[in-house]
Design an enzyme around this catalytic site. Structure first.
Site, mmCIF file in Angstrom:
data_model
loop_
_atom_site.group_PDB
_atom_site.id
_atom_site.type_symbol
_atom_site.label_atom_id
_atom_site.label_comp_id
_atom_site.label_asym_id
_atom_site.label_seq_id
_atom_site.Cartn_x
_atom_site.Cartn_y
_atom_site.Cartn_z
ATOM 1 N N HIS A 288 0.818 -1.222 0.000
ATOM 2 C CA HIS A 288 0.000 0.000 0.000
ATOM 3 C C HIS A 288 0.851 1.271 0.000
ATOM 4 O O HIS A 288 0.470 2.276 -0.606
ATOM 5 C CB HIS A 288 -0.936 -0.001 1.202
ATOM 6 C CG HIS A 288 -1.933 -1.116 1.174
ATOM 7 N ND1 HIS A 288 -2.859 -1.240 0.165
ATOM 8 C CD2 HIS A 288 -2.139 -2.163 2.006
ATOM 9 C CE1 HIS A 288 -3.606 -2.314 0.383
ATOM 10 N NE2 HIS A 288 -3.188 -2.893 1.493
ATOM 11 N N HIS A 366 14.929 38.410 -38.982
ATOM 12 C CA HIS A 366 14.535 38.399 -37.572
ATOM 13 C C HIS A 366 15.553 37.587 -36.771
ATOM 14 O O HIS A 366 15.530 36.366 -36.788
ATOM 15 C CB HIS A 366 13.124 37.821 -37.418
ATOM 16 C CG HIS A 366 12.493 38.140 -36.079
ATOM 17 N ND1 HIS A 366 12.384 37.232 -35.069
ATOM 18 C CD2 HIS A 366 11.946 39.297 -35.602
ATOM 19 C CE1 HIS A 366 11.794 37.798 -34.025
ATOM 20 N NE2 HIS A 366 11.522 39.050 -34.323
#
Length: 464
Positions: A288, A366
């Site tokens: 668990h 650019h």
């Protein structure tokens, strides 16, 4: 084909005793609205407080998974949750008038049988799935336990256990389809070793335990004192050890029942993720603690993915609109047509793709020494993708154009460079009104958001 969420029809009830408290407890399954998930309701407490089946509410994994919210606890949740997943349900209220569900026979069998007494109701909202695309793993170096999720078209599980004892050594269990859960996994009962049983009895636990609801493997010689203690605890006139090392006269359902029950526990604990999984779970020596820690890790990963809202699809699949089809919808042409294909489109969303190459004319000036796609062109490409969405609902799209009239909340988060593939996802914020449409747009590269914006556009009929 759409896959919709499911709940149950009429409530169904069953009763038993809690494993650790020994108290009688009633459990009732009830229908729940869409997107509710699985919710425990403590009807024995004032106000009937609710505790959602959520990995973040796990507070203890000692002999079971305990959820706690605002001081309200629910113990040993895994067998009930495994049954709900096994029954292909999404939204269910689990009312209990105690701190833990009834242990029944230590499996999910009786929960399955109870749920089969009511009808399954298909709801109107589609299920959400999280597809495992890359290996996700969690390890516990102290115990050697490990859980790994790998890509798979279906939710599958493989469990490998090694208990390190002569009586119960290495075992494996596999579930290839969740539809096989009832017949292959649901009847596998919980178990413990004799030394663990003694420890729990000494600690005042398992007051509701019975040799009919738990398999006890005798991993050492049983003393007269221990035998007497067990006789008193379980109300037996005598205690017998079978040749296979199982305490009393209980018959195993499967030779690998222990591994199958571990697989059942994994399903129940991973239900705490709250999202259906498409992937294969490989669990080595699960328990668990590692189950719920893995559930927390995967839940967090899913949460991050949802925030990014990265669309999931195969870039190699046939597009809905290729470049020729896009030419018939949009008026733009090179060098200002900035999308290459449309991968998905519906009445309220669209996904488009732009392959960014070094041959784009804007790279010439650019940041030529370090080419970067202009942010305004990313937004323009996003708007063009949105244009395809708006014109998709028009009978003769070639006679209309979409004009961007407003942009808001624009964010640029990463630069786009040659070689990148931009994925655009555009969603309608609200239905189109009087030729005006408002959209939320996202641009992704390699699963990361590079830009986002809210856009408003107007559909205008072209002049002849």
């Amino acid at each position: 084909m759409p896959d919709f969420q499911k709940t149950i029809g009429e409530p169904v009830k069953l009763s038993g005793v809690g494993l650790h408290t020994g108290n009688k407890v009633n459990l009732t399954f009830k229908s729940a609205p869409e997107d509710s998930g699985f919710v425990f309701v403590r009807t024995d407490l004032e106000g009937s407080p609710q505790v959602e089946a959520d990995a973040n509410f796990v507070t203890s994994t000692d002999r079971g998974t305990t959820l706690e919210k605002k001081g309200v606890k629910v113990h040993t949740t895994e067998h009930v949750l495994a049954a709900l997943i096994g029954m292909d349900l999404d939204n269910v209220l689990i009312e209990i008038d105690g701190s833990e569900p009834p242990i029944m026979d230590g499996s999910s069998k009786f929960f399955i049988e109870a749920l089969e007494k009511t009808q399954i109701v298909v709801q109107s909202k589609e299920r959400e799935y999280y597809t495992i695309k890359e290996i996700v793993s969690y390890q516990d170096p102290e115990t050697g336990s490990e859980i790994t999720a790998i890509p798979s078209e279906e939710y599958q599980l493989t469990v490998m256990v090694d208990f390190g004892t002569k009586i119960l050594g290495t075992q494996n269990a596999v579930l290839k389809k969740m539809s096989n859960f009832k017949n292959e996994i649901s009847t596998a009962r919980t178990f413990s070793f004799l030394h663990e049983l003694e420890q729990m009895l000494d600690a005042g636990l398992i007051k509701g335990g019975d040799l009919d609801n738990a398999i006890v493997y005798v991993d050492r010689e049983i003393s007269a004192e221990t035998k007497e203690k067990l006789k008193q605890a379980f109300g037996k006139e005598d205690i017998v050890i079978k040749p296979n090392g199982v305490l009393d006269n209980l018959t195993l359902h499967y030779p690998n029942e222990a591994a199958r029950h571990k697989l059942l526990d994994v399903i129940g604990d991973l239900a705490l993720i709250g999202t259906r999984i498409k992937g294969k779970i490989l669990a080595t020596k699960p328990g668990h603690k590692i189950n719920t820690n893995f559930a927390k890790k995967l839940k967090n990963q899913i949460s991050i993915a949802k925030k990014k809202k990265v669309p999931e699809f195969d870039l190699t699949q046939q597009p809905v609109y290729d470049i020729n089809a896009i030419h018939k919808i949009l008026p733009h042409r090179s060098p200002f047509l900035l999308i290459d294909k449309i991968m998905e489109i519906s009445d309220n969303h669209v996904i488009g793709v732009k392959n960014v190459t070094m041959n784009e004319p804007f790279f010439t000036g650019h940041f030529p020494s370090e080419p970067v796609m202009p942010g305004v062109l990313i937004i323009e490409a996003m708007a063009q993708t949105g244009g395809a969405l708006t014109l998709h609902s028009v009978e003769d799209p070639e006679n209309y154009s979409t004009y961007l009239i407003k942009i808001d909340k624009v964010k640029f988060k990463q630069k786009v460079i040659p070689g990148d593939v931009i994925i655009f996802k555009i969603d309608l914020i609200e239905p189109m009104r009087r030729s005006l449409v408002q959209m939320q747009g996202y641009a992704y590269v390699n699963g990361q958001i590079v830009a986002e914006a809210i856009m408003m556009a107007q559909i205008v009929k072209n002049k002849v």
